[in-house]
Scaffold this motif. Sequence first.
Motif, mmCIF file in Angstrom:
data_model
loop_
_atom_site.group_PDB
_atom_site.id
_atom_site.type_symbol
_atom_site.label_atom_id
_atom_site.label_comp_id
_atom_site.label_asym_id
_atom_site.label_seq_id
_atom_site.Cartn_x
_atom_site.Cartn_y
_atom_site.Cartn_z
ATOM 1 N N ALA A 183 61.630 -15.414 2.735
ATOM 2 C CA ALA A 183 59.763 -15.140 3.104
ATOM 3 C C ALA A 183 59.361 -14.541 3.134
ATOM 4 O O ALA A 183 59.559 -13.456 3.634
ATOM 5 N N ILE A 184 57.526 -14.729 3.273
ATOM 6 C CA ILE A 184 56.692 -13.506 3.349
ATOM 7 C C ILE A 184 55.265 -14.548 4.571
ATOM 8 O O ILE A 184 55.232 -15.407 4.334
ATOM 9 N N VAL A 185 55.390 -13.762 5.105
ATOM 10 C CA VAL A 185 54.586 -13.772 6.713
ATOM 11 C C VAL A 185 53.131 -13.335 6.100
ATOM 12 O O VAL A 185 53.402 -11.667 6.399
ATOM 13 N N LEU A 186 52.139 -13.664 6.318
ATOM 14 C CA LEU A 186 50.294 -12.971 6.026
ATOM 15 C C LEU A 186 49.814 -13.146 7.404
ATOM 16 O O LEU A 186 49.709 -14.178 7.717
ATOM 17 N N PRO A 187 49.588 -12.270 7.472
ATOM 18 C CA PRO A 187 48.765 -12.510 8.722
ATOM 19 C C PRO A 187 47.054 -13.185 8.580
ATOM 20 O O PRO A 187 46.902 -12.589 7.594
ATOM 21 N N LEU A 188 46.371 -14.320 9.191
ATOM 22 C CA LEU A 188 44.781 -14.796 8.994
ATOM 23 C C LEU A 188 44.346 -13.618 10.519
ATOM 24 O O LEU A 188 44.556 -13.953 11.514
ATOM 25 N N LYS A 189 43.397 -13.128 9.545
ATOM 26 C CA LYS A 189 42.733 -12.220 10.798
ATOM 27 C C LYS A 189 41.180 -12.347 11.125
ATOM 28 O O LYS A 189 40.630 -13.150 9.991
ATOM 29 N N ILE A 190 40.588 -12.216 12.011
ATOM 30 C CA ILE A 190 39.138 -12.138 12.423
ATOM 31 C C ILE A 190 38.679 -11.367 12.877
ATOM 32 O O ILE A 190 39.107 -10.634 14.341
ATOM 33 N N GLN A 191 38.237 -10.933 12.771
ATOM 34 C CA GLN A 191 37.335 -8.905 13.744
ATOM 35 C C GLN A 191 38.171 -8.239 13.309
ATOM 36 O O GLN A 191 38.393 -7.771 14.195
ATOM 37 N N ASN A 192 39.452 -8.491 12.520
ATOM 38 C CA ASN A 192 40.642 -7.710 12.995
ATOM 39 C C ASN A 192 41.809 -7.746 13.658
ATOM 40 O O ASN A 192 42.309 -6.970 14.356
ATOM 41 N N LYS A 193 41.535 -9.114 13.984
ATOM 42 C CA LYS A 193 42.338 -9.703 14.672
ATOM 43 C C LYS A 193 43.003 -10.819 14.505
ATOM 44 O O LYS A 193 42.448 -11.577 14.028
ATOM 45 N N THR A 194 44.388 -10.525 14.527
ATOM 46 C CA THR A 194 45.522 -11.459 14.244
ATOM 47 C C THR A 194 45.347 -12.971 14.781
ATOM 48 O O THR A 194 45.184 -12.918 16.137
ATOM 49 N N ALA A 195 44.608 -14.252 14.089
ATOM 50 C CA ALA A 195 44.667 -15.261 14.396
ATOM 51 C C ALA A 195 45.614 -15.801 14.586
ATOM 52 O O ALA A 195 45.547 -17.401 15.635
ATOM 53 N N GLY A 196 46.723 -15.639 13.486
ATOM 54 C CA GLY A 196 47.627 -16.967 13.633
ATOM 55 C C GLY A 196 48.037 -16.386 11.424
ATOM 56 O O GLY A 196 47.769 -15.452 11.368
ATOM 57 N N THR A 197 49.018 -17.294 11.692
ATOM 58 C CA THR A 197 50.190 -16.907 9.738
ATOM 59 C C THR A 197 49.784 -17.718 8.963
ATOM 60 O O THR A 197 49.898 -18.882 9.267
ATOM 61 N N LEU A 198 49.868 -17.285 7.919
ATOM 62 C CA LEU A 198 50.533 -18.891 7.042
ATOM 63 C C LEU A 198 51.896 -17.871 6.401
ATOM 64 O O LEU A 198 51.598 -16.247 6.038
ATOM 65 N N LYS A 199 52.947 -18.913 6.237
ATOM 66 C CA LYS A 199 54.076 -18.405 5.869
ATOM 67 C C LYS A 199 54.412 -19.242 4.570
ATOM 68 O O LYS A 199 54.158 -20.031 4.035
ATOM 69 N N MET A 200 55.104 -18.405 3.196
ATOM 70 C CA MET A 200 55.755 -19.245 2.089
ATOM 71 C C MET A 200 57.164 -18.361 2.232
ATOM 72 O O MET A 200 58.004 -17.358 2.390
ATOM 73 N N TYR A 201 57.734 -19.617 2.481
ATOM 74 C CA TYR A 201 59.544 -20.005 2.528
ATOM 75 C C TYR A 201 60.271 -20.269 1.222
ATOM 76 O O TYR A 201 59.408 -20.816 0.205
ATOM 77 N N PHE A 202 61.658 -19.686 1.273
ATOM 78 C CA PHE A 202 62.110 -19.516 -0.218
ATOM 79 C C PHE A 202 63.166 -19.571 0.255
ATOM 80 O O PHE A 202 64.023 -18.876 0.901
#
Length: 593
Positions: A319-338
């Motif tokens: 898996a690779i997990v990407l942080p989703l940020k607003i003004q340098n604060k992590t508000a969620g994640t997007l994940k790609m699984y294999f």
Amino acid sequence: MLVLAALMIEKVGIIVIVAFLLSQIKSFRQVIHNENNWGEKVILILIFGAFGMISNYTGIEIERGTIVNSGWLVGIDPDNAIANTRVMGVVIGGILGGPVVGIGAGLIAGIHRYSLGGFTAIACSLAVVVAGVCSGYFSRKQLKRDKKITPIYAAKLGMTLEAVQMIIILAFAKPFDEAWALVQVIGIPMIVVNGLGMFLFMYIIQSIVRDEERARANQTSQAFYIADQTLPFFRQGLNTHSCKEIAEIMLKLTDADAVAMTDEHCVLAHVGAESDHHIPQGELTTGLTKKVLETGRIAVAKSKEEIFCSHSDCSLEAAIVLPLKIQNKTAGTLKMYFIKPSKLDDVQQQLAEGLANLFSTQFELAEAERQTKLLKDAEIKALQAQIHPHFLFNSLNSISILCRTDAQKARKLLLELSAYLRGNIQGAKQMLIPLDKEIENVKSYLSLEQTRFPDKYEIEFEIENDLEKILIPPFTLQPLVENAINYAFTSIVGIGKIKIQIYSLNNNLRIVVSDNGKGIPINKIELLGKQTMISKKGTGTAIFNISKRLSGIYNGKAKLEITSELNRGTSILISIPLDSKGVLHQNVEGIYS
């Protein structure tokens, strides 16, 4: 000579094979791609200096025009010389790294060549240093003229510098007769074969560079396409619907076996493999996601243990997990699984890292857009609210006077005021109301005014059919009519006339309020609608508020125009954009609920 050429081609093949293997190393490719700093220059000096040393060891020993040794050379008889590809590695180093790399690699190869001995040791050592300096200098000059370093250019430069080496051998090697005999034997084979070697060397490097650039271009194109497809859903914020749509797009356009999105607390969407236990609205089930939310950095897992899924039979192994940020604060994640770790290769990882930045930017812009709309909405409501007291105080003043002189009229006036305020309270809850509701409010207002001042005003309506349900901002007409009654007729003789025309023209709704009043001085017309003005007879607040609301609601596409002539009257035109179906222009769509 032909035998020597064949043997040298064999030696060139060794160098080319080494170059090919080296070019497959990522760190070497990165060094070549970059504008080299001193650390990278040192690396290049060592690499291409080593190429020169290998060429010395694999050289062909020559004694009076005869090949005496074509194996691995660790020393040369004082009366002998060698034919080799030493200049090739040094020249390539100069081409790729500039004069500093050229001279550094030349010194390494030259000193090593001198240590092997032979009557051309000094001449060959000097020649390779000169080749390094010249290759770096001429290559940089070529680049400054915005010309590419092609394999053909490298071959020509290498052959020229190899020819220079022959001249240096003739100039410095002693005795001259032996030097001349040597050059006659090795000159043409070394010039031609080294040129060929440089052509192949540069061709391999440029092919790999082109492949990488093509791969990066494809990745960039794919990333932008994914970003374009997901943008409408990022604008909706992080919710189960938008996240599911984004995840489905990602699953379709990447090699991932499953795609998921979360906010800070729970899974918002999971599509693809293992949807049975990665359930939307469920708690975060992987330790990897929690780690990314805590650190705000991309995380990569190549095993089930690294993913930390709470279900032991989960088939997702990478898996690779990407942080989703607003003004340098992590508000969620997007994940790609294999399912297979091998599918999470460098290409997928680089694509994901690029998408992380794009998605965070989209997410932040969407949030900024939402905040801007909220701010604009609040500003418009504040401007709208300023109009209410303006009319209310005038009406209450009139009622207070009539209570003493005519109670029946005062009662009627209160009923009209009640109906008017009820309509305004309903209109104040919305940014847009149907045109017929706005006209009803205007008629209520006029009824109030005509009750106070009978036979003083004449009102004429000209309204095109089928426009009743067109949406317009509330309090657009009434303040204009009020302005005409209060200011236009203060010093005229006779009956004041107000004409209200509403019609469609050129895909715009046009509202015209005109009067036969005293008119407005030209110096004031230029300021009306652009700012409030201090005056004994008014401030221009009503027209300013209408202008501001039109600008905010219609994003600058609506307009308010004033024309006036002293002692002849004033006309105010409001133009509001319509769509092709004759309804409110779509630019305001989404601002109101």
